[in-house]
Write an enzyme that holds these catalytic residues in place. Structure first.
Site, PDB file in Angstrom:
ATOM      1  N   GLU A   1      -6.513  -1.700  -1.116  1.00  0.00           N
ATOM      2  CA  GLU A   1      -5.389  -1.586  -0.175  1.00  0.00           C
ATOM      3  C   GLU A   1      -5.190  -0.096   0.074  1.00  0.00           C
ATOM      4  OE1 GLU A   1      -4.036  -4.043   1.255  1.00  0.00           O
ATOM      5  OE2 GLU A   1      -4.047  -5.786  -0.065  1.00  0.00           O
TER       6      GLU A   1
ATOM      7  N   THR B   1      -9.547   8.155  -1.905  1.00  0.00           N
ATOM      8  CA  THR B   1      -9.793   7.683  -3.275  1.00  0.00           C
ATOM      9  C   THR B   1     -10.518   6.343  -3.250  1.00  0.00           C
ATOM     10  OG1 THR B   1      -7.771   8.801  -3.947  1.00  0.00           O
ATOM     11  CG2 THR B   1      -8.694   7.262  -5.511  1.00  0.00           C
TER      12      THR B   1
ATOM     13  N   THR C   1      -7.254   6.252   1.354  1.00  0.00           N
ATOM     14  CA  THR C   1      -8.608   5.887   1.783  1.00  0.00           C
ATOM     15  C   THR C   1      -9.644   6.781   1.092  1.00  0.00           C
ATOM     16  OG1 THR C   1      -7.780   5.048   3.873  1.00  0.00           O
ATOM     17  CG2 THR C   1     -10.099   5.683   3.824  1.00  0.00           C
TER      18      THR C   1
ATOM     19  N   GLU D   1      -1.937  10.083   8.968  1.00  0.00           N
ATOM     20  CA  GLU D   1      -0.869   9.344   8.283  1.00  0.00           C
ATOM     21  C   GLU D   1       0.162  10.335   7.743  1.00  0.00           C
ATOM     22  OE1 GLU D   1      -1.867   7.439   4.522  1.00  0.00           O
ATOM     23  OE2 GLU D   1      -0.494   5.802   4.971  1.00  0.00           O
TER      24      GLU D   1
ATOM     25  N   LYS E   1      -3.291   1.634 -14.473  1.00  0.00           N
ATOM     26  CA  LYS E   1      -3.209   3.106 -14.436  1.00  0.00           C
ATOM     27  C   LYS E   1      -2.241   3.485 -13.318  1.00  0.00           C
ATOM     28  CE  LYS E   1      -4.520   6.828 -12.941  1.00  0.00           C
ATOM     29  NZ  LYS E   1      -3.500   7.750 -12.437  1.00  0.00           N
TER      30      LYS E   1
ATOM     31  N   CYS F   1       2.905   2.220   2.909  1.00  0.00           N
ATOM     32  CA  CYS F   1       1.575   2.067   3.510  1.00  0.00           C
ATOM     33  C   CYS F   1       1.678   1.396   4.870  1.00  0.00           C
ATOM     34  CB  CYS F   1       0.679   1.268   2.580  1.00  0.00           C
ATOM     35  SG  CYS F   1       1.425  -0.278   2.046  1.00  0.00           S
TER      36      CYS F   1
ATOM     37  N   GLY G   1      -3.983   2.817  -2.785  1.00  0.00           N
ATOM     38  CA  GLY G   1      -3.855   4.272  -2.696  1.00  0.00           C
ATOM     39  C   GLY G   1      -4.510   4.755  -1.426  1.00  0.00           C
TER      40      GLY G   1
END
Ligand code: NAD
Length: 469
Positions: A243, A225, A223, A375, A170, A277, A221
């Site tokens: 991750e 989610t 944190t 972030e 997805k 990331c 993606g």
């Protein structure tokens, strides 16, 4: 430049059937991505379950041969894939960007194919012997972000296929075409049902996480989610590799020559225009070299060409989407309002396109400012002054995140001693974000758990089974 479109033609659906996907730089429509539903997901999972036993039965050697053929095909189509990626994601063709990402897709596919994973003998005494074997798990659900959409999908797909799993992927709703294009090349070599892209919205992602037909989720993606996925996976006890976000700190030690580290330091912060990331997101610099490091970074920010990805020579691009543009602008504005010094950048570049934000260096800023604590995921680096290395380490570790970190010094042994005290999944010395397909990668703390790449990555998509006699 002539833009090649044969893969794009194969994946794009009609205007009435799909969702328009804009070029990140110009906002012109590139093509239309299918909008799959939860019913489409159910069908994809059913097909993946049906295809899995035969795929598993092919064995490691044959699956590795197929994956190597896929890697060859990715290389043969690299320029078209890079152009599509550049348009959809925004990253320029040049620099550590689109061509680099497509090249990495081939390298990671090949490494997943060629990495040996033999049964491990864990106990032996007289006639007794215990071995750990690694079996396929079944169906892997791969959910990815929009920043390195092709490469991160390969990180999830290639090891899963190698280990005999089938995959339903997805992509991010911001970059479905890149992943559909990647899968189009993969699927030239795979039996039906082994790899399916479900190009849906966030609710399709949520349905994958709790799907009874899925055995493992590979998620990259945010944190926020990631937390939702942990909750959704409670029902089916799906295995998880998460991750998640990072707020990587770098520490420049006293005595470091700023010119010697300039290039690597700059790209540590600004790779993929900061939308990475494991990019350097807050930089702690010793007082004795602070001004020089700030000036060096600012000089590179000013002279690194930014613009449309397809225009050769650009190395910085736009923010991929409006939401991310607003986050970056908001964090820099907040820093300025708190009295921090915007050395270069600090503003949009509307003459380049609506989502361009100039490469920004912010000095005289402290922990507590949102640009340091949150972030930014964009082209704006806060540079924080320190005088005591223990204090810098304490501040670097104060984050809830723990993806990467780096230490910069001509004295590598001294840097390693600092590295040992930093809380992160990877600590780099005199570089930041450099990845190797054989070296495990993953986060600590709220940056997630589980590791990808190399042997650890293969084990992460396998069911360990002990055979004891
Ligand atoms: P995101 O979490 O918003 O979306 C990621 C994916 O999750 C998308 O495909 C989305 O559709 C899907 N999704 C949304 N809601 C879901 C749900 N409830 N259940 C399951 N899936 C759902 O992240 P993003 O904005 O696409 O990516 C940026 C973030 O990703 C940053 O925080 C960045 O640091 C992180 N990231 C981490 C790594 C890493 O390797 N650690 C790599 C790249 C990006």
């Amino acid at each position: 430049m002539t833009v090649a479109t044969s893969i794009l033609d194969a994946i794009t659906v009609s205007e009435t059937e799909g969702r328009a996907i804009p070029d990140a730089a110009t906002r012109e429509t590139i093509g239309y991505a299918p909008v799959h539903t939860v019913a489409d997901l159910d069908a994809a999972v059913a097909a993946a379950r049906q295809a899995q036993p035969a795929w598993n039965a092919l064995g490691h050697e044959e699956r590795s041969r197929i994956l190597n053929a896929i890697a060859d095909d990715l290389e043969a189509n690299a320029e078209e894939l890079a152009q599509l990626l550049s348009r959809e994601q925004g990253k320029p063709l040049d620099g550590p960007n689109a061509r680099f990402e497509v090249g990495a897709c081939a390298v990671w596919t090949r490494t997943a194919a060629d990495t040996p994973l033999e049964p491990e003998v864990v106990f032996e005494a007289g006639e007794s012997r215990a071995e750990v074997h690694y079996d396929a798990l079944g169906v892997v659900g791969a959910i990815g972000p929009w920043n390195w959409p092709m490469m991160i999908s390969v990180w999830q797909i290639a090891p899963s296929l190698r280990m005999g799993n089938t995959v339903v992927v997805k992509p991010s709703e911001f970059t479905p075409l890149s992943v559909l294009a990647l899968a189009e090349v993969y699927n030239r070599h795979l039996p039906d049902g082994v790899l399916t892209v479900v190009s849906g919205d966030r609710e399709v992602g949520a349905a994958i996480a709790g799907h009874p037909g899925i055995d493992k989720i590979m998620f990259t993606g945010s944190t926020a989610t990631g937390r939702r996925i942990v909750e959704s996976s409670a029902g089916n006890l799906a295995r998880l590799t998460l991750e998640l976000g990072g707020n990587d700190a770098g520490i420049v030690l006293a005595g470091t020559d700023p010119a010697a580290i300039a290039e690597d330091l700059f790209w540590g912060c600004f790779i993929n225009t900061g939308q990475t990331c494991a990019a350097l997101k807050r930089l702690y610099v010793h007082d004795s070299v602070y001004d020089e490091v700030v000036d060096t970074l600012a000089g590179m920010a000013l002279t690194s060409p930014m613009g449309r990805g397809l225009d050769e020579g650009n190395v910085l691009g736009p923010l991929q989407n409006e939401k991310q543009f607003d986050i970056v602008r908001g964090l820099v504005d907040d820093a300025r309002e708190r009295g921090a010094r915007v050395v270069v950048g600090g503003e949009a570049a509307p003459e380049l396109g609506p989502l361009f934000y100039r490469a920004t260096v912010v000095a005289d800023i402290e922990d507590g400012a949102r640009l340091v604590d949150e972030e930014q995921f964009g082209p704006a680096i806060p540079v924080i002054r320190y005088s005591d290395v223990d204090d810098a380490i304490r501040r670097a570790n104060a984050s809830t995140q723990g993806l990467g970190a780096s230490v910069w010094s001509a004295d590598v042994d001294a840097a390693v001693e600092v590295a040992k005290r930093l809380q992160a999944g990877t600590v780099w010395i005199n570089q930041h974000g450099a990845l190797n397909p054989m070296v495990p990668f993953g986060g600590t703390k709220a940056s997630g758990y589980g590791q990808e790449f190399g042997v650890a990555g293969l084990k992460a998509v396998a069911a360990p089974k002990v055979i004891s006699r």
